[in-house]
Design an enzyme around this catalytic site. Structure first.
Site, PDB file in Angstrom:
ATOM      1  CB  SER A 192      -0.962  -0.006   1.182  1.00 31.18           C
ATOM      2  OG  SER A 192      -0.305   0.287   2.382  1.00 31.18           O
ATOM      3  NE  ARG A 212      -1.367   5.998   1.024  1.00 30.64           N
ATOM      4  CZ  ARG A 212      -0.630   5.230   1.833  1.00 30.64           C
ATOM      5  NH1 ARG A 212       0.657   5.425   1.921  1.00 30.64           N
ATOM      6  NH2 ARG A 212      -1.192   4.308   2.561  1.00 30.64           N
ATOM      7  CG  ASN A 242      -1.485  10.041  -4.889  1.00 28.76           C
ATOM      8  OD1 ASN A 242      -2.390  10.823  -5.050  1.00 28.76           O
ATOM      9  ND2 ASN A 242      -1.490   9.105  -3.970  1.00 28.76           N
TER      10      ASN A 242
END
Lengths: 77, 287
Positions: B210, B214, B218
């Site tokens: 994760s 992430r 992004n």
């Protein structure tokens, strides 16, 4: 400038460092489902039991992700 | 704004070249086991040279600037840049003090390294998307992806390093038995040991994934939006339509740039702070 707005101004029951984990609740849930499937896929390839473990581990990842998210969020509920 | 200039492939095929344009910009300079047609990695020994180059270039920059500042410190009359560096150091060390429960001299330097490195790698996103690839194609380099954090290999490598440290400190602080106990009895108690093992393994492995996803997600999305904005003017700059599209592109690009400045800082900060939190959890007895 610590962005306090990310987890509101409520009083925290647990040590403050746990608050930052809330930033990652969503992606942690998604990551647990993915890891479950990938782990099951890898074990299936090894034990030649496809699609059994992939399905079971995927479900476990999903359930675990929801449980984990609920546990993290309910501390501040 | 150098965004308007299209790559050669897109230029040749006119308005229909948008897909080629985006694909070209999202292709790494791959050497080793690479597919000769798609230029994607097709084996283990495929190296993304551009990612490695820019990653190490930025690391070298941090080391060089740190060395220059370190060798010219003046406690009585600090220069403006020294003040700035001290501000960053102060910010990171406050963060570590607030979020890290124990004492470990490795954590603060690690956090500072992660913050600076990730921030500067993200910052490459703010360089006009066509500038460096165009310069590179002048030098005969066909593909160049300048933002190392838009490559999953970079983010996953960083988060796996953090994960290795987490496992190491968990074993060191809790002991092998204490660490195993966490796997055996964690969510459902002692009657569901097989389920507990699987679930805790999944949960532990999800942490680095994760973290990596992430940051990658992004930055990749941000890069894609920059490419799309670059296409607004790029495909339509011929003729009177340019009078309308070009100002729109400038406004959108500036807006997204300013917003993205917040995103890259926040992502670097989150990566750093979650690293500290995960390492802090490895240092505490209670899980």
């Amino acid at each position: 400038m610590p962005p306090v707005f990310l987890f509101g101004a409520r009083t925290m029951k647990s040590p403050p460092q746990m608050g930052w984990l809330l930033v990652g609740v969503g992606s942690h849930l998604a990551a647990m489902v993915i890891v479950g499937f990938v782990l099951g896929y890898a074990l299936d390839a090894w034990l030649e039991t496809r699609p059994l473990l992939m399905f079971i581990f995927g479900c476990l990842g999903f359930v675990g992700g929801i449980l984990k998210a609920h546990k993290m969020l309910s501390r501040w509920g | 704004m150098g965004d308007r200039v299209l790559s050669e492939a897109a230029h040749n095929s006119g308005g229909g070249g948008t897909v080629e344009y985006i694909q070209h910009h999202l292709t790494n300079l791959c050497v080793g086991d690479c597919d000769p047609v798609t230029h994607q990695a097709s084996g283990f020994w495929a190296l993304h040279l551009d990612t490695i180059f820019f990653g190490y270039l930025i690391a070298a920059l941090i080391v060089f600037v740190g060395w220059r500042v370190g060798s010219s410190l003046n406690p009585d009359k600090p220069s403006g840049f020294q003040n700035f560096v001290e501000m960053i150091l102060d910010f990171v060390s406050t963060q570590v003090k607030d979020t890290f429960p124990g004492h470990n001299p490795l954590i603060a330097p690690l956090a500072l390294t992660i913050f600076l490195w990730v921030f500067l790698m993200n910052f490459m996103d703010l360089i006009p998307v066509d500038l460096l690839p165009m310069l590179a194609s002048g030098l005969g380099i066909p593909y160049l992806k300048v933002v190392p954090t838009t490559d999953l290999n970079t983010t996953l490598a960083m988060s796996l390093t953090v994960f290795a440290l987490v496992v190491f400190y968990s074993l060191k602080v809790k002991g092998p038995v204490g660490y195993l106990k966490m796997f055996l009895f964690h969510p459902f108690g002692k009657f569901f040991i097989p389920v507990n093992i699987v679930m805790t393994t999944i949960e532990e492995l999800a942490k680095p994934l994760s973290l990596a996803l992430r940051l990658f997600g992004n930055l990749f999305a941000g890069e894609l939006v920059f490419l799309l904005i670059a296409l607004i003017g790029g495909t339509l700059t011929v003729g009177a339509a340019a009078l309308f599209w070009f100002p729109l592109q400038v406004v959108l690009d500036l807006g997204w740039l300013i917003f993205h400045l917040l995103v890259i800082t926040l992502q670097a900060f989150i990566f750093m702070v979650l690293t500290i939190v995960y390492l802090g959890m490895a240092h505490t007895e209670e899980h």
